[in-house]
Scaffold this motif. Sequence first.
Motif, PDB file in Angstrom:
ATOM      1  N   SER A 184       0.926 -11.260   5.213  1.00 29.91           N
ATOM      2  CA  SER A 184       1.269 -10.041   5.876  1.00 29.91           C
ATOM      3  C   SER A 184       0.427  -9.568   6.828  1.00 29.91           C
ATOM      4  O   SER A 184       0.626  -8.852   7.705  1.00 29.91           O
ATOM      5  CB  SER A 184       1.138  -9.191   4.625  1.00 29.91           C
ATOM      6  N   ASP A 185      -1.013 -10.200   6.660  1.00 38.10           N
ATOM      7  CA  ASP A 185      -2.021  -9.548   7.889  1.00 38.10           C
ATOM      8  C   ASP A 185      -1.702 -10.066   9.168  1.00 38.10           C
ATOM      9  O   ASP A 185      -1.632  -9.651  10.230  1.00 38.10           O
ATOM     10  CB  ASP A 185      -3.276  -9.869   7.262  1.00 38.10           C
ATOM     11  N   LYS A 246      -3.563  -2.567  -0.105  1.00 37.88           N
ATOM     12  CA  LYS A 246      -2.555  -3.422   0.343  1.00 37.88           C
ATOM     13  C   LYS A 246      -2.379  -4.745  -0.341  1.00 37.88           C
ATOM     14  O   LYS A 246      -1.273  -5.142  -0.358  1.00 37.88           O
ATOM     15  CB  LYS A 246      -2.729  -3.772   1.976  1.00 37.88           C
ATOM     16  N   HIS A 247      -3.173  -5.483  -0.802  1.00 31.34           N
ATOM     17  CA  HIS A 247      -3.164  -6.493  -1.337  1.00 31.34           C
ATOM     18  C   HIS A 247      -3.284  -6.521  -2.963  1.00 31.34           C
ATOM     19  O   HIS A 247      -3.718  -7.657  -3.610  1.00 31.34           O
ATOM     20  CB  HIS A 247      -4.490  -7.516  -0.954  1.00 31.34           C
TER      21      HIS A 247
END
Length: 332
Positions: A184-185, A246-247
């Motif tokens: 995702s990053d 986010k994680h």
Amino acid sequence: MALKFGIEFVPKDPYWKLAAYAMIAENQGFSNLWVTDHYGNRNVYISLAAAAMYTNKITFGTGVTNPWMINPVITAQAIATLNELAPGRVVLGIGAGDKTTLEAVGVEMGKPMAAVSETITLFRKLIAGETVAFQGEVFKTAGAKFNFKIKNKIPVYVGAQGPKMLEMAGKIGDGILVNASHPSDIAFAVKMAGEGMKQVGKKPEDVDIAAYTSFSVNEDPKKAAKAAAPVVAFIVAGSPAPVLEKHNINPAKADEIRAALKVGDFPKAIGAVTPDMINAFSICGTPEICIEKIAALKKLGIGQFVVGSPVGQNVKQSIDLIGQKIIPQFQN
Ligand code: F42
């Protein structure tokens, strides 16, 4: 298309060890070598010079230096001199700089966007042999010029994480070093860099986007995770709340790691690292697991995969394992 493999070295070891690892990496099919720049470790340029003297093919560069510690004209001079040791094998890697490290030596990070962009402008003009009278927001020169010629082009890679820096890197960089491991990053970075590239009419193949990961491989996944945990502890401790959120990382667990690191209780900090943290902030596991994870990043559009610290429990054995089992899977 083949995926290039790079390797990060943190010069906490003496130069001869780095040179030995560089030779092994070159023989195992790595195409790029990146040496980090933090004042507490050995000097980045002297380490790179040692790597240059002992290798023949590998491309190497600062991974990454910053605009603040050294005047950009001297950064350009150092890279140009390295290029004489290994013509055409040198690149400049430049980023905003690590705030904590800069603050420790009393250096203020003023305007990072302008400073990085101006450093790159000055670098390119000086390398092209121009006499440079430059007035920027952060830097100025009054007729700076090198007394020696640089015959080849020297690419510039930008170390970038934030959306604005990624966009600018897409616009002005020849490559980008994205310090991230999770799909995702990397997807976010490719998207932001793409915005910048679009603005100046660049195509995807014009910018080499590299995933600069924390990496740990071992035939025994438990050993791989054990080696990754100390590095992941520092990444978690240094990550702002939105990144942890986010994680889906439990903020209380992250606080526990921060508190332990603050008082130097490394066993406690490392013990608090969870599998979720390792999964979010590193590529870790058996060669087969690593291949799967690297393949997922390749699909997102990276051109280079940088194996970062810790590499594995034993660095030499891990480089060999990567060369024998992982790199051959990405040759076309
Ligand atoms: N840092 C080191 O010191 N040494 C290393 O060896 C190193 C290696 C490395 C490798 C890959 C990599 O990607 C990063 C690496 N870094 C290393 C870290 C690097 O130096 C940076 O610290 C890191 O990349 C974080 O920077 P960033 O790209 O996220 O940019 C920062 C400055 C940021 O906040 N960016 C924002 C953004 O959206 O991109 C924008 C910030 C902004 O707009 N700032 C304003 C301005 O004018 O510039 C000023 C705002 C204000 O409040 O003053």
